[in-house]
Design a protein around this motif. Structure first.
Motif, PDB file in Angstrom:
ATOM      1  N   ASP A 295       2.982   2.246 -11.762  1.00 54.09           N
ATOM      2  CA  ASP A 295       2.160   1.683 -12.976  1.00 54.09           C
ATOM      3  C   ASP A 295       2.257   0.006 -13.133  1.00 54.09           C
ATOM      4  OD1 ASP A 295       0.738   4.122 -13.739  1.00 54.09           O
ATOM      5  OD2 ASP A 295       2.551   4.566 -15.015  1.00 54.09           O
TER       6      ASP A 295
ATOM      7  N   TRP B 299      -0.377  -5.944 -10.757  1.00 59.59           N
ATOM      8  CA  TRP B 299      -1.753  -5.322 -10.791  1.00 59.59           C
ATOM      9  C   TRP B 299      -1.586  -4.006  -9.769  1.00 59.59           C
ATOM     10  CZ3 TRP B 299      -4.013  -4.945  -5.960  1.00 59.59           C
ATOM     11  CH2 TRP B 299      -3.466  -5.642  -4.732  1.00 59.59           C
ATOM     12  N   ARG B 300      -2.793  -3.253  -9.842  1.00 59.38           N
ATOM     13  CA  ARG B 300      -2.857  -2.172  -9.014  1.00 59.38           C
ATOM     14  C   ARG B 300      -4.595  -1.654  -8.778  1.00 59.38           C
ATOM     15  NH1 ARG B 300      -0.616   3.542 -11.203  1.00 59.38           N
ATOM     16  NH2 ARG B 300      -2.587   4.600 -10.312  1.00 59.38           N
ATOM     17  N   ARG B 301      -4.868  -1.466  -7.571  1.00 61.94           N
ATOM     18  CA  ARG B 301      -6.067  -1.081  -7.375  1.00 61.94           C
ATOM     19  C   ARG B 301      -6.238   0.038  -6.359  1.00 61.94           C
ATOM     20  NH1 ARG B 301      -6.901  -6.559  -7.039  1.00 61.94           N
ATOM     21  NH2 ARG B 301      -7.371  -7.281  -9.035  1.00 61.94           N
TER      22      ARG B 301
ATOM     23  N   ARG C 212      -5.022   2.440  -3.729  1.00 65.50           N
ATOM     24  CA  ARG C 212      -3.723   2.646  -3.043  1.00 65.50           C
ATOM     25  C   ARG C 212      -2.896   1.313  -2.818  1.00 65.50           C
ATOM     26  NH1 ARG C 212      -4.069   5.018   2.532  1.00 65.50           N
ATOM     27  NH2 ARG C 212      -1.962   5.043   2.099  1.00 65.50           N
ATOM     28  N   ARG C 213      -3.348   0.105  -3.397  1.00 65.99           N
ATOM     29  CA  ARG C 213      -2.729  -1.194  -3.227  1.00 65.99           C
ATOM     30  C   ARG C 213      -2.310  -1.587  -4.822  1.00 65.99           C
ATOM     31  NH1 ARG C 213      -4.763  -4.368   1.322  1.00 65.99           N
ATOM     32  NH2 ARG C 213      -5.962  -2.848   2.390  1.00 65.99           N
ATOM     33  N   PHE C 214      -0.954  -2.440  -4.755  1.00 66.04           N
ATOM     34  CA  PHE C 214      -0.523  -3.105  -5.809  1.00 66.04           C
ATOM     35  C   PHE C 214       0.141  -4.286  -5.642  1.00 66.04           C
ATOM     36  CE2 PHE C 214       3.007  -0.462  -4.488  1.00 66.04           C
ATOM     37  CZ  PHE C 214       4.215  -1.353  -4.795  1.00 66.04           C
TER      38      PHE C 214
ATOM     39  N   VAL D 131       5.590  -4.569 -10.897  1.00 66.32           N
ATOM     40  CA  VAL D 131       4.034  -4.450 -10.536  1.00 66.32           C
ATOM     41  C   VAL D 131       3.202  -5.307 -11.564  1.00 66.32           C
ATOM     42  CG1 VAL D 131       2.157  -2.689 -10.117  1.00 66.32           C
ATOM     43  CG2 VAL D 131       4.541  -2.109  -9.526  1.00 66.32           C
TER      44      VAL D 131
ATOM     45  N   PRO E   5       0.676   4.295  -6.185  1.00 71.06           N
ATOM     46  CA  PRO E   5       1.121   2.998  -6.976  1.00 71.06           C
ATOM     47  C   PRO E   5       1.681   3.158  -8.100  1.00 71.06           C
ATOM     48  CG  PRO E   5      -1.101   2.843  -5.756  1.00 71.06           C
ATOM     49  CD  PRO E   5      -0.904   4.369  -5.739  1.00 71.06           C
TER      50      PRO E   5
ATOM     51  N   ARG F 171       0.828  -1.084   0.037  1.00 76.29           N
ATOM     52  CA  ARG F 171       0.144   0.010  -0.146  1.00 76.29           C
ATOM     53  C   ARG F 171       0.845   1.143   0.151  1.00 76.29           C
ATOM     54  NH1 ARG F 171      -4.210  -1.435   4.966  1.00 76.29           N
ATOM     55  NH2 ARG F 171      -2.127  -0.949   6.020  1.00 76.29           N
TER      56      ARG F 171
END
Length: 116
Positions: free
Chosen positions: A47, A67-69, A71-73, A65, A45, A41
């Protein structure tokens, strides 16, 4: 430090760390770790596809990285890693405490403050 293990072998822990992306360092919170990666978090985050380094104490892991959603990745390490080394029991420091407080949302806010 909150820590437990879920059924997928991830070590669930809210611990402060530092992430470096494109030579720029920023504070992050490691939410969980497995032998193949991390869920992290942070305020901004990176890309999907970005190469990042995550450090905590003397432990450092590099990866990408995936995935990201919000404030999390999700971060996939470039090699095997021991999650216990990165999120294992270490003394809490001021940054851990600060990040824990920022992630909590008060259930009720009294305004104006009560006078004693």
């Amino acid at each position: 430090m909150k820590e437990q293990t879920d059924r997928a072998g991830r070590r669930v822990a809210l611990v402060a760390a530092r992430m470096t992306v494109d030579g720029k360092a920023m504070p992050v919170t490691i939410a969980n770790a497995s032998s193949t990666g991390l869920m992290v978090r942070c305020d901004s985050p990176p890309d999907i596809g970005a190469r990042v380094d995550v450090e905590r104490g003397d432990a450092r892991v590099s990866g990408k990285v995936v995935w990201r959603r919000g404030r999390r990745f999700g971060f996939h390490s470039t090699g095997p890693m021991d999650p216990a080394v990165l999120v294992g029991a270490q003394p809490r420091d001021a940054l851990d405490l600060l990040l824990d407080k920022q992630d909590r949302v008060p259930s009720r806010i009294a305004w104006p403050p009560r006078r004693k």
